[in-house]
Design a protein around this motif. Structure first.
Motif, PDB file in Angstrom:
ATOM      1  N   GLN A   4      19.989  13.570  13.996  1.00 49.21           N
ATOM      2  CA  GLN A   4      20.479  12.425  14.777  1.00 49.21           C
ATOM      3  C   GLN A   4      20.921  12.878  16.158  1.00 49.21           C
ATOM      4  OE1 GLN A   4      23.486  10.530  12.420  1.00 49.21           O
ATOM      5  NE2 GLN A   4      22.007   9.219  11.399  1.00 49.21           N
ATOM      6  N   GLY A   5      21.477  14.067  16.255  1.00 47.01           N
ATOM      7  CA  GLY A   5      21.888  14.599  17.550  1.00 47.01           C
ATOM      8  C   GLY A   5      20.701  14.806  18.479  1.00 47.01           C
ATOM      9  N   ASP A   6      19.581  15.279  17.905  1.00 43.59           N
ATOM     10  CA  ASP A   6      18.361  15.455  18.694  1.00 43.59           C
ATOM     11  C   ASP A   6      17.836  14.108  19.176  1.00 43.59           C
ATOM     12  OD1 ASP A   6      18.504  18.177  18.231  1.00 43.59           O
ATOM     13  OD2 ASP A   6      16.996  18.145  16.627  1.00 43.59           O
ATOM     14  N   ALA A   7      17.845  13.121  18.300  1.00 41.07           N
ATOM     15  CA  ALA A   7      17.376  11.783  18.665  1.00 41.07           C
ATOM     16  C   ALA A   7      18.254  11.187  19.757  1.00 41.07           C
ATOM     17  CB  ALA A   7      17.354  10.875  17.445  1.00 41.07           C
ATOM     18  N   LEU A   8      19.559  11.384  19.644  1.00 44.07           N
ATOM     19  CA  LEU A   8      20.488  10.883  20.651  1.00 44.07           C
ATOM     20  C   LEU A   8      20.210  11.539  21.995  1.00 44.07           C
ATOM     21  CD1 LEU A   8      22.973   9.207  21.415  1.00 44.07           C
ATOM     22  CD2 LEU A   8      24.379  11.127  20.659  1.00 44.07           C
ATOM     23  N   THR A  13      17.895  11.455  27.490  1.00 42.04           N
ATOM     24  CA  THR A  13      17.023  12.105  28.458  1.00 42.04           C
ATOM     25  C   THR A  13      15.934  11.152  28.940  1.00 42.04           C
ATOM     26  OG1 THR A  13      17.435  14.245  27.439  1.00 42.04           O
ATOM     27  CG2 THR A  13      15.471  14.072  28.820  1.00 42.04           C
ATOM     28  N   ASP A  14      15.339  10.401  28.023  1.00 44.69           N
ATOM     29  CA  ASP A  14      14.297   9.435  28.384  1.00 44.69           C
ATOM     30  C   ASP A  14      14.842   8.387  29.348  1.00 44.69           C
ATOM     31  OD1 ASP A  14      12.540  10.765  26.716  1.00 44.69           O
ATOM     32  OD2 ASP A  14      12.695   9.284  25.091  1.00 44.69           O
ATOM     33  N   TYR A  15      16.012   7.852  29.060  1.00 42.82           N
ATOM     34  CA  TYR A  15      16.625   6.844  29.923  1.00 42.82           C
ATOM     35  C   TYR A  15      16.936   7.415  31.306  1.00 42.82           C
ATOM     36  CZ  TYR A  15      20.048   3.641  31.877  1.00 42.82           C
ATOM     37  OH  TYR A  15      20.725   2.808  32.732  1.00 42.82           O
ATOM     38  N   HIS A  18      13.769   8.030  33.320  1.00 42.43           N
ATOM     39  CA  HIS A  18      13.204   6.773  33.803  1.00 42.43           C
ATOM     40  C   HIS A  18      13.974   6.270  35.023  1.00 42.43           C
ATOM     41  CE1 HIS A  18      11.278   2.855  33.810  1.00 42.43           C
ATOM     42  NE2 HIS A  18      12.491   2.379  34.063  1.00 42.43           N
ATOM     43  N   MET A  19      15.291   6.300  34.942  1.00 38.52           N
ATOM     44  CA  MET A  19      16.106   5.797  36.051  1.00 38.52           C
ATOM     45  C   MET A  19      15.875   6.612  37.328  1.00 38.52           C
ATOM     46  SD  MET A  19      17.597   3.076  35.081  1.00 38.52           S
ATOM     47  CE  MET A  19      18.806   2.822  36.362  1.00 38.52           C
ATOM     48  N   GLN A  20      15.549   7.889  37.191  1.00 39.72           N
ATOM     49  CA  GLN A  20      15.312   8.733  38.357  1.00 39.72           C
ATOM     50  C   GLN A  20      13.918   8.548  38.946  1.00 39.72           C
ATOM     51  OE1 GLN A  20      16.038  12.650  36.883  1.00 39.72           O
ATOM     52  NE2 GLN A  20      18.259  12.394  36.823  1.00 39.72           N
ATOM     53  N   ALA A  35      13.903   0.061  31.543  1.00 40.14           N
ATOM     54  CA  ALA A  35      15.198   0.750  31.567  1.00 40.14           C
ATOM     55  C   ALA A  35      16.170   0.088  30.593  1.00 40.14           C
ATOM     56  CB  ALA A  35      15.777   0.740  32.977  1.00 40.14           C
ATOM     57  N   LYS A  36      16.169  -1.227  30.548  1.00 37.48           N
ATOM     58  CA  LYS A  36      17.046  -1.937  29.617  1.00 37.48           C
ATOM     59  C   LYS A  36      16.688  -1.597  28.176  1.00 37.48           C
ATOM     60  CE  LYS A  36      17.953  -5.773  32.724  1.00 37.48           C
ATOM     61  NZ  LYS A  36      17.733  -7.202  32.969  1.00 37.48           N
ATOM     62  N   HIS A  37      15.395  -1.518  27.889  1.00 38.43           N
ATOM     63  CA  HIS A  37      14.944  -1.177  26.539  1.00 38.43           C
ATOM     64  C   HIS A  37      15.355   0.247  26.175  1.00 38.43           C
ATOM     65  CE1 HIS A  37      12.467  -1.049  22.962  1.00 38.43           C
ATOM     66  NE2 HIS A  37      11.915   0.053  23.408  1.00 38.43           N
ATOM     67  N   LEU A  38      15.150   1.189  27.096  1.00 35.54           N
ATOM     68  CA  LEU A  38      15.536   2.582  26.834  1.00 35.54           C
ATOM     69  C   LEU A  38      17.044   2.708  26.645  1.00 35.54           C
ATOM     70  CD1 LEU A  38      13.204   4.401  29.373  1.00 35.54           C
ATOM     71  CD2 LEU A  38      13.014   4.402  26.870  1.00 35.54           C
TER      72      LEU A  38
END
Length: 57
Positions: A4-8, A13-15, A18-20, A35-38
């Motif tokens: 779960q820590g890896d998924a978190l 990181t994905d979010y 994307h924002m960058q 971005a809202k979905h991520l």
């Protein structure tokens, strides 16, 4: 199987990535639909990591 820590960490990181890199997010200075979905995925992963017994909707 990822923890779960890896998924978190991956959803965060994905979010952030994307924002960058998203032109729409930068141009509008507001998050786009992706971005809202991520962010929703990240929040769900964070919620599940703090309360492992609960299911996401």
């Amino acid at each position: 199987m990822p923890s779960q820590g890896d998924a978190l960490q991956q959803t965060r990181t994905d979010y952030e990535h994307h924002m960058q890199t998203c032109r729409q997010c930068h141009a509008d200075s507001a998050p786009c639909a992706v971005a809202k979905h991520l962010l929703r995925l990240y929040n769900n992963a964070r919620r599940n990591s703090t309360h492992p017994g609960t299911r996401a909707r």
